[in-house]
Design an enzyme around this catalytic site. Structure first.
Site, PDB file in Angstrom:
ATOM      1  N   GLY A 232       0.830  -1.211   0.000  1.00 23.20           N
ATOM      2  CA  GLY A 232       0.000   0.000   0.000  1.00 23.20           C
ATOM      3  C   GLY A 232       0.855   1.247   0.000  1.00 23.20           C
ATOM      4  O   GLY A 232       0.803   2.042  -0.919  1.00 23.20           O
TER       5      GLY A 232
ATOM      6  N   ARG B 154       7.849  -1.061  22.036  1.00 21.59           N
ATOM      7  CA  ARG B 154       8.072  -2.488  22.186  1.00 21.59           C
ATOM      8  C   ARG B 154       7.893  -3.161  20.835  1.00 21.59           C
ATOM      9  O   ARG B 154       6.929  -2.890  20.119  1.00 21.59           O
ATOM     10  CB  ARG B 154       7.059  -3.044  23.163  1.00 21.59           C
ATOM     11  CG  ARG B 154       7.311  -4.492  23.457  1.00 21.59           C
ATOM     12  CD  ARG B 154       6.321  -4.983  24.464  1.00 21.59           C
ATOM     13  NE  ARG B 154       6.683  -6.320  24.884  1.00 21.59           N
ATOM     14  CZ  ARG B 154       5.829  -7.158  25.415  1.00 21.59           C
ATOM     15  NH1 ARG B 154       4.578  -6.764  25.606  1.00 21.59           N
ATOM     16  NH2 ARG B 154       6.201  -8.359  25.756  1.00 21.59           N
TER      17      ARG B 154
ATOM     18  N   PRO C 274       9.642  -9.750  16.239  1.00 20.43           N
ATOM     19  CA  PRO C 274      10.933  -9.371  15.651  1.00 20.43           C
ATOM     20  C   PRO C 274      11.028  -9.695  14.160  1.00 20.43           C
ATOM     21  O   PRO C 274      11.652  -8.961  13.408  1.00 20.43           O
ATOM     22  CB  PRO C 274      11.942 -10.203  16.446  1.00 20.43           C
ATOM     23  CG  PRO C 274      11.263 -10.510  17.730  1.00 20.43           C
ATOM     24  CD  PRO C 274       9.796 -10.600  17.422  1.00 20.43           C
TER      25      PRO C 274
ATOM     26  N   THR D 201       8.518  -9.873  11.741  1.00 16.86           N
ATOM     27  CA  THR D 201       7.788  -8.939  10.876  1.00 16.86           C
ATOM     28  C   THR D 201       8.339  -7.514  11.045  1.00 16.86           C
ATOM     29  O   THR D 201       8.372  -6.744  10.093  1.00 16.86           O
ATOM     30  CB  THR D 201       6.276  -8.964  11.182  1.00 16.86           C
ATOM     31  OG1 THR D 201       6.076  -8.780  12.579  1.00 16.86           O
ATOM     32  CG2 THR D 201       5.656 -10.281  10.772  1.00 16.86           C
TER      33      THR D 201
ATOM     34  N   GLY E 185       3.958   2.248  15.898  1.00 13.81           N
ATOM     35  CA  GLY E 185       3.948   1.746  14.531  1.00 13.81           C
ATOM     36  C   GLY E 185       5.351   1.759  13.966  1.00 13.81           C
ATOM     37  O   GLY E 185       6.178   2.593  14.344  1.00 13.81           O
TER      38      GLY E 185
ATOM     39  N   GLU F 215       6.798   3.010   8.820  1.00 12.87           N
ATOM     40  CA  GLU F 215       7.348   4.145   8.088  1.00 12.87           C
ATOM     41  C   GLU F 215       8.681   4.650   8.602  1.00 12.87           C
ATOM     42  O   GLU F 215       9.459   5.236   7.851  1.00 12.87           O
ATOM     43  CB  GLU F 215       6.304   5.282   8.059  1.00 12.87           C
ATOM     44  CG  GLU F 215       5.147   4.868   7.174  1.00 12.87           C
ATOM     45  CD  GLU F 215       3.906   5.720   7.329  1.00 12.87           C
ATOM     46  OE1 GLU F 215       3.732   6.638   6.528  1.00 12.87           O
ATOM     47  OE2 GLU F 215       3.104   5.453   8.246  1.00 12.87           O
TER      48      GLU F 215
END
Ligand SMILES: Cc1cc2nc3c(=O)[nH]c(=O)nc-3n(C[C@H](O)[C@H](O)[C@H](O)COP(=O)(O)OP(=O)(O)OC[C@H]3O[C@@H](n4cnc5c(N)ncnc54)[C@H](O)[C@@H]3O)c2cc1C
Ligand code: SF4
Lengths: 770, 328
Positions: free
Chosen positions: A274, A661, A665, A667, A734, A737
């Site tokens: 995406g 956190r 690990p 992904t 997140g 990015e």
């Protein structure tokens, strides 16, 4: 824009009372933060086997009976009107079912522009094929439906069109003369001034004042945009889309076609990448309109050229960064201003000034964004919009300052590390940037760097090292609800209309829900990608993991009392209240009395229930109101620049991240690495060639638009501090990015160290180094 | 794509018989032609598939090597005689495109692949090569990848092949055939400069089929190499490339040399001027530089591609230095 800010503010106020205590500013952290269970382990992607076996169906693969294929015809001028339009030859092609142009397209309301309403998903507010006006070079002017894709593609080449051209704004350089401040930059002010930065700069002992240029980028996800759509006999609409905005797309389509949201179902279980580009563009709207006119299911699958022409990417910018420093390196002035190209119909000013708002301490600030209106396809979000190229400018300038002062660039950053957010004054919820630097420097061998440019050479190759800060905000989107269903077999089904674009969303949510409910991951499934499920939030701003986790937590908080209501007097849980128990070992148990435990299976069978469900909305993201919440990283790069040809090759790269956190690990490493690879493209090769004479994109193909290929990508090392943010669900930030940010500057700084040449204009192609 | 008929030829006579027809085109691996057909830049009525013809690589008694026109690029690059006797050719091929494309691409198709000029590919643009007399949008547009040598006001495009640059350096000969008969042509003469007619790219007669290329025996070509300079490490066309074969005598003189450049002109550019400047001169950096200067004396920059002149100069010198070092 003001509407959305006001609405958001109101929502925030009413939500304060509903938020769970622990996320309220000063509240207690999520209890799962300290627990070691499924979270934190390297669970392989649960969608992996289906993808490898070819069983995962993407939007362009969904079968539909009696389906026809769409081809689009694109305008070849940037602004004006269609003068003549001849589709006779097109109509005559065998297999052609429909030719749709502005003449016969159904009347449709313009799409609601993203951010004009919290539910809006339109990438642009331009009406779609409603009259003969042309707004950008590449705008669809006809849709051809045919029995096969080949017939449609061929018929599309036979449309004959002439135009009456009008003067178009297609030169960024020219348009910057009329650049103006947007109402806001994603809800933040377009300008922030603290003190008199220009005056402070003028008086500073050390000054850097530079201009940087960044080009346009186009989205190049492996899956081109596609949709398979049809209308049911009762007037309901089904859209199999490749989207990162399921619910927003549904709401926006409802507005365009005059439907109720309940009449539309959007499905998008798999998205082949995406990066901000898979939102609502013309192609879905046109396919739906053409399906209505033809009465047939329609598949639209954009060609690679179509992706470049119909969906926008990262816009071009000109940025100024000026730094005023004292002898000890502390900053008296930080100026980051600039202009981004945009259209009059969208709202994506490319927030390049955001990093400077939060990264470093300075006495005075001048941060300002402007936009210049162009006639072009609406630019849009693309992995770390703003931060990716904003850090290129800011972090290059920091390096220039360090170099001019004879300071190590990491040492300079230590000296300007702020104690609180420099522009908002908020406390940081969690900030371990210097720790990330220290770990990264150690592992990368930064101390071996020779600060003198051009000092290391092997044969033809000049070798240099560079470093830059990565940063990206923590976001959690408001809204969104999750449903948890527990069965008598002790299985849990979690459901929320969220998005799996290859990041590992479903995997990580299964891990989180398993720990939340005290179940093994094999007993948990996560349903997503369908608006028939409870509404999700967008997969954007690296926010989805936290947004879903918050909703699942809310649902679990409803589930526990509901379960306790079911237990009878014979249960070991009899008489306990929600606050007394925790989920563990496949059931509920008293927090401190191990013997007072009953499994879900037992509770449900005793109550003679097959299953029990709870659905709840996530609380408002109030944590960001009180704290400055960001992720950070230190990007380390070693380059080899060929002294003969100017070719730059990356020989080593390390990203050291501070991103809350880490939930998985495996992904996470992939997200970090993927971001860095995209950053290498931004640094060295990617540039959409926009012809300023015509507004036409001249390299709409992956042969000419250069993304990094395998040989461009070295071994990339990624490490992380794994420090939970006490104010975020699961302690997580997140991570989709952050990886791309800082990469452009790390490469440019390394190129400087290798060659003594500062490249302030991306991409760093060899001609700039000769 | 415009509808067309398709026939597969089993031998050259059938192929040329079918290929003589107006609107017919030969089809190799299709990696260029089919792309252009999708864009409707090429609109043949009939495709004559010639991938079944002459897939042989044969070493002949006189030491020359015959390579059938339908041999795949990968097969040429992997062939032992090519690798050992003409390393410049193996390297040139392997530097081009991708493994998948090289597995499909044929020798004939590679030679006749068309320019990558963006305006040629986009039928919204003006292009004299596509529509004679229409004008050239590249001259004042994006022309970073365009020609610095031999261009004309009508067209500034380059020939994109890597393989052909090596063939030009090696003095390869192209074997041709049509219904009127067979002939040969040196590869360096096959492609034209654009002059006033950029739409005419080669000296091929109507319906002429490439049946084979012939590499002359060139024992000293064992010391040859190819260097390609490009925007990414792989899978990008050459900005500048250099194919070189150097014969250095024991006393450090250039006994003979072959030099060709890619990415700089409308055809694979044999650097005759540089060769002449080198023969019989010392194999030294200064002479290499002077030779490069001689070749580039007439180079003319466009808006975006001025860097190519300096790049070509440097790359020529580096490649000759490398070969001179090897033979020392
Ligand atoms: C993404 C991409 C990247 C590439 N990168 C490179 C690169 O870096 N370097 C490079 O050199 N090349 C590159 N190429 C081009 C590639 O080498 C050519 O496409 C290929 O060599 C063409 O061979 P083909 O057999 O597929 O030709 P086709 O596409 O089948 O034919 C090309 C032309 O040759 C004609 N033809 C074919 N065979 C004969 C024959 N026997 N006699 C007469 N005419 C004939 C056809 O009619 C047509 O006009 C790239 C291509 C792509 C798509
Ligand atoms: S350079 Fe040649 S191929 Fe390119 S637009 Fe001009 S005429 Fe056409």
């Amino acid at each position: 824009m003001t509407t959305i800010r006001d609405a958001a503010q109101k929502l925030m106020q009413t939500a304060i009372g509903l938020a769970p205590e622990r996320w309220l500013p000063g509240g207690t952290p999520d209890p799962l933060i300290g627990r070691h269970g499924a979270i934190g382990s390297s669970v392989p992607r649960i969608d992996g086997p289906r993808k490898v076996k070819g069983e995962a169906r993407f939007a362009a693969e969904v079968p539909a009976g009696n389906m026809v294929y769409a081809a689009l015809v694109y305008s070849t001028i940037a602004r004006g009107r269609i003068a003549t339009l001849d589709t006779d030859a097109t109509q005559a092609v065998p297999g052609v079912v429909l030719v749709m142009t502005y003449r016969n397209a159904p009347r449709m309301a313009p799409p609601a522009l993203f951010m004009s309403d919290p539910r809006a998903a339109g990438a642009s507010s331009l009406p779609v094929m409603q009259d003969d006006t042309i707004h950008w070079n590449g705008e669809p002017i006809a849709v051809i439906l045919a029995e096969t894709q080949e017939q449609a593609d061929h018929a599309a080449t036979l449309v004959r069109v002439t135009y009456t051209k009008e003067t178009a704004s297609t030169s960024f350089d020219a348009a910057t003369a009329q650049a103006h401040r947007p109402d806001s930059v994603l809800g933040e002010p377009a300008v922030i001034e603290i003190g008199n930065a220009e005056a402070a700069l003028a008086e500073a002992a050390h000054q850097i004042d530079r201009t940087y240029h960044t080009p346009r980028h186009s989205h190049a996800a492996i899956e081109p945009h596609a949709a398979t759509v049809w209308w049911e006999a009762d007037g309901r609409l089904v859209v199999h889309d490749a989207t990162q905005m399921l619910n927003g797309t549904r709401w926006t389509l409802a507005g365009i076609f005059g439907l109720k949201e309940e009449q539309i179902r959007i499905l998008s279980p798999f998205v082949g990448g995406g990066f901000g580009g898979k939102t609502l563009w013309n192609h879905q709207i046109l396919a739906i309109a053409a399906s209505r006119l033809s009465g047939r299911p329609v598949r639209v699958s954009l060609s690679r050229e179509g992706v470049f022409r119909v969906s926008g990417g990262r816009t071009t910018t000109r940025q100024r960064v000026a730094l005023g420093a004292r002898a000890d390196g502390t900053l008296s002035a930080l100026i980051h201003t600039g202009i981004a190209a945009m259209t009059a119909y969208n709202n994506c000013p490319e927030q390049f000034s955001f990093p400077a708002r939060h990264l470093y301490a300075a006495d005075s600030f001048k941060l300002e964004q402007k936009v210049a209106d162009l006639d072009m396809v609406a630019n849009t979000f693309m992995r770390a919009p703003g931060e990716s190229i904003g850090t290129f400018a800011l972090e290059s300038a920091i390096d220039e300052l360090a170099d001019s002062m004879g300071l190590d660039p990491i040492e300079l950053r230590r000296r300007i590390e702020p104690v609180k957010d420099p522009t908002s004054g908020h406390a940081f919820s969690a900030r371990h940037l210097l720790d990330a630097y220290a770990r990264g420097a150690e592992r990368f061998g930064w101390s071996a760097r020779n600060p003198t440019p051009r000092a290391r050479r092997e044969g033809e190759w000049l070798i240099g090292m560079g470093v830059a800060t990565a940063t990206y905000p923590y976001y959690r989107m408001p809204g969104g609800a999750a449903r948890i269903t527990l069965t008598r077999e002790g299985q849990a089904r979690v459901a929320m209309a969220s998005h799996e674009m290859g990041m590992g969303t479903a995997t990580v949510q299964v891990q989180a829900a398993a720990d939340r409910l005290g179940l093994p991951i094999a007993h948990v499934t996560f349903a997503y990608g369908d608006t028939a499920l409870p509404p999700g939030t967008i997969a954007g701003g690296s926010s989805q993991t936290a947004s879903i986790a918050a909703a699942v937590t809310a649902a679990s908080e409803k589930l526990v009392p509901a379960l306790l209501k079911l237990v009878g007097n014979d249960s070991p849980l009899a008489g306990l209240r929600a606050g007394d128990v925790e989920a563990r070992d496949g059931g509920l148990g008293h927090r401190s009395l191990p013997e007072r435990f009953e499994s879900y299976a037992s509770i449900l069978s005793r109550a003679n229930r097959d299953e029990i469900s709870a659905e709840a909305e996530a609380p408002m993201p109030l944590e960001v109101q009180k704290y400055a919440m960001h992720s950070y990283g230190a990007q380390f790069c070693e380059v080899r620049v060929n002294a003969v040809t100017g070719e730059t090759r990356i020989s080593r790269f390390l990203g050291s991240f501070d991103a809350g956190r880490v939930l998985n690990p495996r992904t996470a490493a992939s997200q970090f690495r993927g971001g860095i690879i995209m950053g290498l493209g931004l640094a060295l090769t990617e540039e959409t060639l926009f012809d300023a004479r015509t507004g036409r994109i001249m390299n709409p193909s992956l042969a000419d638009y250069h993304v990094p290929v395998h040989l461009d990508v070295p071994q990339i090392d990624v490490i992380w501090t794994d420090s939970p943010d006490p104010h975020a669900p699961l302690g997580a930030h997140g991570i989709g990015e952050i990886g791309i940010t800082g990469v452009g500057a790390a490469v440019a700084n390394a190129v400087y160290n290798a060659t003594g040449r500062r490249i302030r204009d991306l991409p760093i192609t060899l001609d700039k180094l000769l | 794509m415009t509808p067309f008929s398709y026939a597969r030829a089993g031998d050259a006579a059938t192929a040329t018989g079918l290929g003589m027809a107006e609107g017919a085109k030969y089809l190799g691996g299709g990696t260029n032609l089919v792309d252009l057909m999708r864009e409707t830049i090429e609109r043949p009525d009939r495709l004559v598939d010639v991938t079944g013809l002459s897939r042989m690589i044969a070493e002949r008694d006189d030491g020359s090597l015959m390579i059938g026109a339908a041999v795949r690029n990968t097969a040429v690059a992997e062939h032992q005689a090519v690798r050992e006797r003409y390393p410049v050719l193996a390297r040139a091929i392997l530097s081009g495109a991708s493994g998948q494309i090289r597995n499909m691409a044929t020798v004939g198709g590679n030679i006749l692949q068309r320019t990558r000029c963006a305006y040629f590919y986009d039928d919204a643009a003006r292009c004299n090569k596509r529509v004679p007399g229409a004008g050239c949008d590249a001259i004042d547009g994006f022309n970073r990848t365009h020609a610095i040598l031999g261009a004309s006001p009508a067209c500034v495009a380059t020939h994109p092949s890597d393989m052909c640059v090596a063939l030009a350096a090696l003095g390869a000969v192209v074997h041709l055939e049509n219904t009127a008969g067979a002939r040969t042509l040196p590869l360096v003469d096959l492609h034209r400069l654009p002059m006033g007619r950029p739409e005419v790219e080669t000296l091929l007669e109507p319906g002429e089929l490439i049946t084979a290329i012939e590499l002359p025996p060139l024992p000293w070509a064992v010391r040859s190499t190819y260097r390609k300079v490009r925007d990414r490490a792989s899978y990008a066309f050459a900005l500048v490339s250099v194919a070189a074969v150097l014969d250095r005598s024991g006393d450090g003189m250039v006994r003979d040399v072959r030099l060709a450049l890619g990415g700089v002109a409308h055809k694979p550019w044999r650097a005759f001027a540089a060769e002449a400047a080198l023969r019989g001169r010392p194999a030294s950096e200064a002479c290499f530089r002077a030779a490069a200067e001689a070749e580039l004396a007439d180079a003319a920059p466009l808006r975006d591609n001025g860097f190519k002149i300096e790049l070509a100069r440097r790359t020529i010198v580096a490649v000759l230095n490398e070969l001179a070092g090897e033979t020392a």
